[in-house]
Design a protein around this motif. Structure first.
Motif, PDB file in Angstrom:
ATOM      1  N   MET A 258      19.015 -12.513  -5.987  1.00 25.77           N
ATOM      2  CA  MET A 258      18.618 -13.513  -4.383  1.00 25.77           C
ATOM      3  C   MET A 258      18.613 -12.820  -3.254  1.00 25.77           C
ATOM      4  N   SER A 259      16.711 -13.702  -3.088  1.00 31.61           N
ATOM      5  CA  SER A 259      16.219 -12.581  -1.960  1.00 31.61           C
ATOM      6  C   SER A 259      17.264 -12.791  -0.722  1.00 31.61           C
ATOM      7  N   ARG A 260      17.439 -11.449   0.119  1.00 27.60           N
ATOM      8  CA  ARG A 260      18.524 -11.878   0.955  1.00 27.60           C
ATOM      9  C   ARG A 260      17.652 -12.015   2.399  1.00 27.60           C
ATOM     10  N   LEU A 261      15.916 -11.791   2.508  1.00 23.70           N
ATOM     11  CA  LEU A 261      15.264 -11.982   3.679  1.00 23.70           C
ATOM     12  C   LEU A 261      14.646 -13.694   3.159  1.00 23.70           C
ATOM     13  N   ASN A 262      14.722 -14.535   4.355  1.00 21.22           N
ATOM     14  CA  ASN A 262      14.274 -15.968   4.005  1.00 21.22           C
ATOM     15  C   ASN A 262      12.520 -16.183   4.002  1.00 21.22           C
ATOM     16  N   THR A 263      12.751 -16.824   3.134  1.00 20.07           N
ATOM     17  CA  THR A 263      10.801 -16.772   2.873  1.00 20.07           C
ATOM     18  C   THR A 263      10.655 -18.238   3.369  1.00 20.07           C
ATOM     19  N   PRO A 264       9.561 -18.453   4.233  1.00 21.53           N
ATOM     20  CA  PRO A 264       9.174 -19.790   4.717  1.00 21.53           C
ATOM     21  C   PRO A 264       8.767 -20.754   3.586  1.00 21.53           C
ATOM     22  N   ALA A 265       9.238 -22.017   3.669  1.00 19.02           N
ATOM     23  CA  ALA A 265       8.510 -22.615   2.800  1.00 19.02           C
ATOM     24  C   ALA A 265       6.969 -23.224   2.835  1.00 19.02           C
ATOM     25  N   PRO A 266       6.213 -23.088   1.779  1.00 23.40           N
ATOM     26  CA  PRO A 266       4.293 -23.475   2.514  1.00 23.40           C
ATOM     27  C   PRO A 266       4.594 -24.730   3.380  1.00 23.40           C
ATOM     28  N   GLU A 267       5.102 -24.876   3.587  1.00 20.53           N
ATOM     29  CA  GLU A 267       4.198 -26.104   4.667  1.00 20.53           C
ATOM     30  C   GLU A 267       4.772 -25.421   6.023  1.00 20.53           C
ATOM     31  N   ASP A 268       5.559 -24.252   6.323  1.00 19.20           N
ATOM     32  CA  ASP A 268       6.572 -23.686   6.931  1.00 19.20           C
ATOM     33  C   ASP A 268       6.075 -22.228   7.673  1.00 19.20           C
ATOM     34  N   VAL A 269       4.683 -21.692   6.107  1.00 17.92           N
ATOM     35  CA  VAL A 269       4.243 -20.313   6.688  1.00 17.92           C
ATOM     36  C   VAL A 269       3.249 -20.159   8.139  1.00 17.92           C
ATOM     37  N   PRO A 270       3.351 -19.825   8.851  1.00 19.88           N
ATOM     38  CA  PRO A 270       3.033 -19.369  10.441  1.00 19.88           C
ATOM     39  C   PRO A 270       1.276 -19.432  10.531  1.00 19.88           C
ATOM     40  N   ASP A 271       0.967 -19.659  11.227  1.00 19.21           N
ATOM     41  CA  ASP A 271      -0.372 -19.972  11.866  1.00 19.21           C
ATOM     42  C   ASP A 271      -0.985 -18.206  11.128  1.00 19.21           C
ATOM     43  N   GLY A 272      -2.432 -17.799  11.025  1.00 18.91           N
ATOM     44  CA  GLY A 272      -2.257 -16.549  10.283  1.00 18.91           C
ATOM     45  C   GLY A 272      -2.224 -15.851   8.564  1.00 18.91           C
ATOM     46  N   ALA A 273      -1.103 -16.066   8.385  1.00 22.67           N
ATOM     47  CA  ALA A 273      -0.782 -16.291   7.280  1.00 22.67           C
ATOM     48  C   ALA A 273      -1.543 -16.770   5.862  1.00 22.67           C
ATOM     49  N   THR A 274      -2.115 -17.628   6.191  1.00 19.95           N
ATOM     50  CA  THR A 274      -2.328 -19.009   4.899  1.00 19.95           C
ATOM     51  C   THR A 274      -3.332 -17.822   4.530  1.00 19.95           C
ATOM     52  N   ARG A 275      -4.244 -17.590   5.225  1.00 19.24           N
ATOM     53  CA  ARG A 275      -5.383 -17.282   5.010  1.00 19.24           C
ATOM     54  C   ARG A 275      -5.537 -15.620   3.776  1.00 19.24           C
ATOM     55  N   ASN A 276      -4.626 -15.139   3.853  1.00 15.77           N
ATOM     56  CA  ASN A 276      -3.865 -13.935   3.367  1.00 15.77           C
ATOM     57  C   ASN A 276      -3.235 -14.576   2.258  1.00 15.77           C
ATOM     58  N   LEU A 277      -2.391 -15.142   2.196  1.00 20.15           N
ATOM     59  CA  LEU A 277      -1.414 -15.566   1.155  1.00 20.15           C
ATOM     60  C   LEU A 277      -2.832 -16.539  -0.236  1.00 20.15           C
ATOM     61  N   ASP A 278      -3.807 -17.208   0.589  1.00 16.78           N
ATOM     62  CA  ASP A 278      -4.457 -17.582  -0.368  1.00 16.78           C
ATOM     63  C   ASP A 278      -5.411 -16.659  -1.179  1.00 16.78           C
TER      64      ASP A 278
END
Length: 182
Positions: A1-21
């Motif tokens: 199990m990952s030890r750092l928190n992974t944000p839910a898709p709706e909680d991804v901070p502004d600016g990160a969504t473009r890179n993830l897409d």
């Protein structure tokens, strides 16, 4: 199990969504590593931009060979799985070449020298010997290319360290130890 928190898709901070897409479009899915890194858009930008920049300095098979050699040296199961997937599915590398790369070799003499050099960079923490430089130069690498080899090795170290700290949940097939089926 990952030890750092992974944000839910709706909680991804502004600016990160473009890179993830973009990553999702490029790979066909967004790897867990990037989902976790997205919690800090500046870190995600740094990782994505470094990967993009380095994709222009060495051919893909050499970059994959280095990433596999370094990831094996660091025992990063997540990176080994990811680089094996990318190398075989997108990079056209054979299973044999992937196995050799993990061991610091290659079916190609020049790439084998790059893999050995990258592993020596990691093992020596950058304090390679004159003989290491002579070997990589003897394989045909120029000094500007040696700078690229070191940078690609450090790029792999960065993601190895992030994934080893996190113990990132595997979302791609585990590749096992060298010589074992993946």
């Amino acid at each position: 199990m990952s030890r750092l928190n992974t944000p839910a898709p709706e909680d991804v901070p502004d600016g990160a969504t473009r890179n993830l897409d973009r990553l999702g479009a490029q790979l066909g899915f967004v790897p867990n590593m990037f989902k976790t890194i997205a919690s800090n858009p500046a870190v995600l930008d740094a990782v994505v931009n470094l990967q993009s920049t380095m994709s222009r300095v060495l051919d893909a098979k050499t970059r994959h060979t280095i990433a596999l050699a370094v990831s094996e040296a660091n025992g990063c199961a997540y990176c080994l799985a990811m680089h094996t997937y990318v190398s075989s599915e997108l990079g056209g590398m054979s299973s044999r070449d992937i196995e050799l790369s993990r061991a610091g070799g290659s079916v190609d003499r020049k790439r084998a020298a790059a893999a050995r050099f990258a592993q020596q960079v990691v093992a020596s923490r950058g304090r390679v010997g004159d003989e290491d430089l002579a070997a990589v130069r003897g394989a045909g690498y120029t000094d500007p290319e040696i700078l690229a080899l070191v940078t690609v090795a450090v790029q792999a170290l960065l993601t190895n360290f992030l994934n080893n700290v996190n113990q990132t949940d595997m979302d791609i097939p585990d590749v096992g130890s060298p010589g074992e089926p993946g």
